[in-house]
Design an enzyme around this catalytic site. Structure first.
Site, PDB file in Angstrom:
ATOM      1  N   ASP A   7       0.937  -5.614  18.923  1.00  0.00           N
ATOM      2  CA  ASP A   7       0.564  -5.979  20.696  1.00  0.00           C
ATOM      3  C   ASP A   7      -0.131  -6.984  20.945  1.00  0.00           C
ATOM      4  O   ASP A   7       0.150  -7.166  19.972  1.00  0.00           O
ATOM      5  CB  ASP A   7      -0.266  -4.053  20.464  1.00  0.00           C
ATOM      6  CG  ASP A   7      -1.983  -4.962  19.879  1.00  0.00           C
ATOM      7  OD1 ASP A   7      -2.240  -5.880  19.259  1.00  0.00           O
ATOM      8  OD2 ASP A   7      -3.095  -3.693  20.101  1.00  0.00           O
ATOM      9  N   CYS A  64      -1.804  -5.114  15.341  1.00  0.00           N
ATOM     10  CA  CYS A  64      -2.905  -5.056  16.545  1.00  0.00           C
ATOM     11  C   CYS A  64      -4.206  -5.291  15.924  1.00  0.00           C
ATOM     12  O   CYS A  64      -4.483  -6.546  15.302  1.00  0.00           O
ATOM     13  CB  CYS A  64      -3.222  -3.565  17.469  1.00  0.00           C
ATOM     14  SG  CYS A  64      -3.657  -2.368  15.775  1.00  0.00           S
ATOM     15  N   THR A  66      -7.036  -4.067  15.007  1.00  0.00           N
ATOM     16  CA  THR A  66      -7.982  -3.956  13.346  1.00  0.00           C
ATOM     17  C   THR A  66      -6.740  -3.809  12.341  1.00  0.00           C
ATOM     18  O   THR A  66      -6.940  -3.823  11.159  1.00  0.00           O
ATOM     19  CB  THR A  66      -8.499  -2.876  14.040  1.00  0.00           C
ATOM     20  OG1 THR A  66      -7.641  -1.626  14.349  1.00  0.00           O
ATOM     21  CG2 THR A  66      -9.744  -2.518  14.301  1.00  0.00           C
ATOM     22  N   HIS A  97       2.483   1.949  -5.785  1.00  0.00           N
ATOM     23  CA  HIS A  97       1.578   3.989  -5.786  1.00  0.00           C
ATOM     24  C   HIS A  97       1.864   4.548  -4.859  1.00  0.00           C
ATOM     25  O   HIS A  97       2.509   5.564  -4.489  1.00  0.00           O
ATOM     26  CB  HIS A  97       0.536   3.846  -5.963  1.00  0.00           C
ATOM     27  CG  HIS A  97      -0.279   3.029  -7.589  1.00  0.00           C
ATOM     28  ND1 HIS A  97      -1.609   3.611  -8.183  1.00  0.00           N
ATOM     29  CD2 HIS A  97       0.741   2.713  -8.413  1.00  0.00           C
ATOM     30  CE1 HIS A  97      -2.088   2.807  -9.444  1.00  0.00           C
ATOM     31  NE2 HIS A  97      -0.272   2.486  -9.762  1.00  0.00           N
ATOM     32  N   HIS A 132       3.814   8.250  -9.643  1.00  0.00           N
ATOM     33  CA  HIS A 132       3.455   8.183  -8.086  1.00  0.00           C
ATOM     34  C   HIS A 132       4.170   9.165  -6.851  1.00  0.00           C
ATOM     35  O   HIS A 132       4.148   9.790  -6.028  1.00  0.00           O
ATOM     36  CB  HIS A 132       3.516   6.323  -7.637  1.00  0.00           C
ATOM     37  CG  HIS A 132       2.048   6.106  -8.758  1.00  0.00           C
ATOM     38  ND1 HIS A 132       0.932   6.857  -8.703  1.00  0.00           N
ATOM     39  CD2 HIS A 132       2.427   5.197  -9.398  1.00  0.00           C
ATOM     40  CE1 HIS A 132       0.277   5.996  -9.556  1.00  0.00           C
ATOM     41  NE2 HIS A 132       1.161   5.173 -10.246  1.00  0.00           N
TER      42      HIS A 132
HETATM   43  C1  RB5 Z   1      -6.339  -3.641  21.217  1.00  0.00           C
HETATM   44  O1  RB5 Z   1      -7.619  -4.105  22.430  1.00  0.00           O
HETATM   45  C2  RB5 Z   1      -6.898  -2.660  20.164  1.00  0.00           C
HETATM   46  O2  RB5 Z   1      -7.302  -1.946  20.980  1.00  0.00           O
HETATM   47  C3  RB5 Z   1      -5.755  -3.072  19.572  1.00  0.00           C
HETATM   48  O3  RB5 Z   1      -5.489  -3.830  18.768  1.00  0.00           O
HETATM   49  C4  RB5 Z   1      -5.950  -2.045  17.843  1.00  0.00           C
HETATM   50  O4  RB5 Z   1      -7.102  -2.885  17.286  1.00  0.00           O
HETATM   51  C5  RB5 Z   1      -6.237  -0.465  18.215  1.00  0.00           C
HETATM   52  O5  RB5 Z   1      -6.181   0.448  17.164  1.00  0.00           O
END
Ligand code: RB5
Length: 149
Positions: A7, A64, A66, A97, A132
């Site tokens: 994203d 993304c 996180t 695994h 596994h």
């Molecule tokens: C975008 O702002 C953010 O929410 C997305 O990149 C991600 O971290 C969501 O899990």
């Protein structure tokens, strides 16, 4: 062939990964996004993961902010085992695994240098199989609506 996607939050790191794949002569297809403009991560997750499930790609790498939201979306695609990783041990063992076929990274968590190490070990570590495999089969059974107990 690697399916690469992100994203907007993951876009800068996805671009670094793209360069890394090019420098290392690893074939990839970039499903986007292609600009830092806001875009919903589930769309890129589904586009990349569909290519893995169809056999067009062997693995997906998704980014993304996180690594969590995009991994949640990826894991909703039947046949995908996505792992959100932020350390080397996790990226290695999710191949050994869990036979993970999708690596998810957080551009707001993991720096470029570390992220490229995670990509490298993820792409170059083979599944161990053995005991596994039974556990992977159980995960896939849950996906298919079977009761394990
Ligand atoms: C975008 O702002 C953010 O929410 C997305 O990149 C991600 O971290 C969501 O899990």
């Amino acid at each position: 062939m690697i399916a690469l996607g992100s994203d907007h939050a993951g876009f800068p790191l996805k671009e670094e990964i793209r360069k890394f794949l090019e420098e290392n002569n690893i074939d990839y297809t970039d499903v986007g996004c292609y600009t830092p403009e806001s875009v919903d991560y589930a769309i890129s997750a589904q586009k990349a993961c569909d290519k893995v499930v169809s056999g067009e790609c062997d693995k997906a790498i998704l980014v993304c902010g996180t690594g969590i939201g995009i991994s949640m979306a990826a894991n909703k695609v039947k046949g995908i085992r996505a792992a959100a990783c932020s350390d080397y041990f996790g990226a290695k063992y999710t191949r050994l695994h869990n036979d993970a076929n999708c690596l998810c990274l957080g551009a707001r968590i993991t720096g470029v240098g570390e992220a490229l190490e995670l990509v490298d070990v993820f792409l170059h570590t083979e599944f161990e199989g053995g005991r596994h495999q039974r556990r992977i089969d159980q995960i896939m059974d849950i996906e298919n609506g079977e009761k394990l107990y």
